[in-house]
Design an enzyme around this catalytic site. Structure first.
Site, PDB file in Angstrom:
ATOM      1  CD  GLU A   5      -4.629   4.274  -1.239  1.00  0.00           C
ATOM      2  OE1 GLU A   5      -4.771   4.704  -0.087  1.00  0.00           O
ATOM      3  OE2 GLU A   5      -5.540   4.337  -2.083  1.00  0.00           O
ATOM      4  CG  ASP A  52      -1.958   1.066   1.176  1.00  0.00           C
ATOM      5  OD1 ASP A  52      -3.057   0.781   0.678  1.00  0.00           O
ATOM      6  OD2 ASP A  52      -1.697   2.195   1.645  1.00  0.00           O
ATOM      7  CB  ILE A  53       1.013   4.257  -2.227  1.00  0.00           C
ATOM      8  CG1 ILE A  53       1.279   3.439  -3.491  1.00  0.00           C
ATOM      9  CG2 ILE A  53       1.806   5.559  -2.269  1.00  0.00           C
ATOM     10  CD1 ILE A  53       0.838   4.132  -4.771  1.00  0.00           C
TER      11      ILE A  53
END
Length: 548
Positions: free
Chosen positions: A448, A404-405
């Site tokens: 994301e 996950d960003i």
């Protein structure tokens, strides 16, 4: 600020100046939502504007102080449809989470009385009691359920029973149902047991000449007069997507109006992809091809089965003239498919080759996330199931990485959504550059979040790969174009990602759901302890083979 010209096919935001109302459907829809226990059915063929209308309905309901829950059945994993009990639990849990309520399913679920009764009790005794305002439950892409008759034959009568409960029980009056599906539902169910002959049914119509004229004006095409509108509609009718595609290309000066008309049915025209898509579907089904060939070439009504009429109507290929009389939805379809000679026997080998090529393209489009150009969630779900079963058979480990960003919302707020999309695309490239083996898979799971499947990989090997991904992304320079009147600059930003890993040799007592949840929990821990790190789940930690 002037609204950008949107790409054809994208849903229009609720406040878009490009949305063209088609009275009285909007007003009638709003009215139905205000009725206690109301049920609204919206049906149309592909790309007719169902999603755009839905967004406006949701906005209107929110302005009325209503609570919105939006369930899109495209997002359900294939495993959810294996049983009615599993499906209804997934459905109820999704509603609860969107209401920001603790699910507490087991407090109301009793398999001895059945999952349908349990779901009704759960709504009546828990969900509806927890809210004060009316609940608008939007059920989008309901046609996906019709692929699973064992679910549809129980779920659809359940929706009808909830609508009818509002006539007798006050608490059920809080519930307003919006059912959205493709064209007419063709399914071997008793119509009196489904929600498809109650409530308000709205079939979204095509644009008329006045609406096409207004649509052109909103594209700043003030020269698009009555004559131009007639020429365009004589060719493609009033289908919103086809009209939008024409006006978009003309407004963007990608093509002139005379050139558009002259090349509409050619493989170099703006409708090429759309026509090829329909051609591929027809060529893949002989019965469908024969039925449509009769319609485009017959001078009088011909008998065609209700099932085939439904499928042609769902594709937007035909329109009804009388009780048993149909014609092509537009002249472009007639001209194009007559030219293609759908059922010509001497073209069989050529058609098969074209079909195989087009099928491969369609498979690619169905399995690829259009923004990042890596696998999408749908493909991931199918591959995850296949790899799990393969590793279960061979008794080898399978590792799962969730990534996950970090602080992506802040990135979006700082640089804008276009930069955010570029960031997602570049991070996907960075992750994909690390994965080398053909059986490994990188996919965009949603938003994301990315996921990596590593068959025949133990925890040590997965950590090596995850750390390589983390370092690669950290060193990757995200380019953010920043245009000014005087110069063109390119800013560079850095992002980091957090990763969670789980690894196990599949066993009969465990499922891929548990493996996914373990990786998800590890990702959550990585976020909680500071981000930009990799954490291996302690729940599953198989280490033996290494990364091959």
């Amino acid at each position: 600020m002037e609204e950008n010209i949107l790409l054809p096919g994208d849903p229009l935001p609720f406040n878009s100046r490009f949305y063209i109302e088609r009275p009285p459907i909007e007003k009638d829809a709003y009215t139905e939502l205000t009725k206690p226990g109301g049920l609204l059915r919206i049906r149309a063929s592909y790309n007719m504007g169902k999603s755009s209308l839905m967004l406006r309905l949701i906005h209107q309901a929110m302005n009325q102080g209503y609570i919105i829950v939006n369930i899109d059945f495209q997002q359900a994993d294939s495993l959810i449809f294996t049983s009615l009990n599993k499906f209804l639990r997934w459905f109820c849990m999704n509603v609860a989470r969107q209401l920001s309520l603790t699910p507490n399913l087991n407090d109301y679920w009793d398999e001895d009385i059945g999952s349908k009764v349990s779901a009704s009790i759960y709504f009546e005794s828990y969900l509806l009691k927890q809210i004060q305002s009316p609940l608008v439950l939007v059920l989008n892409e309901v046609n996906y359920i019709f692929e699973h008759l064992h679910i549809a034959k129980d779920f659809l009568p359940l929706l009808r029973s909830w609508h009818e409960k509002a006539k007798q029980t006050k608490i059920w009056q809080k519930l307003r149902l919006v059912v959205i599906h493709t064209t007419e539902v063709y399914i071997p169910l008793n119509v009196n047991q489904s929600p498809f002959n109650v409530g308000l049914c709205l079939k979204i119509p095509e644009f008329n000449a006045e609406q096409v004229t207004e649509f052109a004006r909103r594209h700043d095409l003030n020269w698009f007069d009555t004559s131009a509108v007639k020429q365009l509609m004589d060719l493609i009718g009033g289908h919103p997507y086809l009209i939008h595609l024409a006006l978009y290309h003309i407004q963007q000066q990608k093509i002139s109006f005379p050139e558009l008309l002259a090349t509409a049915i050619s493989y170099n025209g703006i409708y090429s992809n759309h026509l090829r898509y329909l051609l591929t579907i027809l060529q893949s089904n002989q019965e469908l091809s024969v039925a449509f060939d009769k319609i485009i070439n017959s001078q009088k009504p011909t008998h065609i089965s209700a099932n085939l009429i439904y499928r042609l109507d769902s594709l937007g290929l035909i329109k009804k003239l009388g009780s048993d009389n149909f014609q092509p939805a537009c002249e472009m379809y007639r001209l194009f498919f007559q030219k293609e000679n759908l059922i010509a026997e001497n073209n069989t080998s050529i058609r098969l080759e074209q079909l195989e090529e087009e099928n491969e393209k369609l498979k690619f489009l169905l399995n690829i996330d259009t923004l990042t150009q890596i696998a999408n969630r749908r493909y991931f779900d199918n591959r995850f199931q296949l790899e799990w079963e393969r590793m279960k058979h061979t008794q080898e480990p399978i590792a799962l990485i969730l990534a996950d960003i970090d602080k992506f919302k802040l990135f979006n707020d700082t640089y804008g959504h276009q930069a955010g999309d570029d960031c997602l695309s570049q991070v996907a490239q960075a992750i994909n550059s690390v994965i080398k083996r053909p059986d490994d898979l990188v996919a965009r799971y949603g938003g994301e979040e990315f996921v990596v499947i590593l068959p025949q990989t133990d925890s040590k090997g997965a950590i090596i790969i995850a750390e390589e991904i983390r370092e690669k992304v950290k060193l990757w320079e995200i380019k953010i174009p920043n245009f000014t009147q005087c110069s063109q600059e390119i800013n560079i930003a850095k992002v980091t990602i957090s990763l969670g890993i789980a690894c196990i040799i599949p066993q009969a007592s465990l499922g891929l759901k548990e493996l996914f949840e373990a990786a998800d929990q590890a990702l959550y821990q990585a976020k909680q302890v500071g981000r930009d790190r990799t954490i291996l789940s302690s729940q599953f930690c198989y280490c033996d083979l290494g990364y091959k």
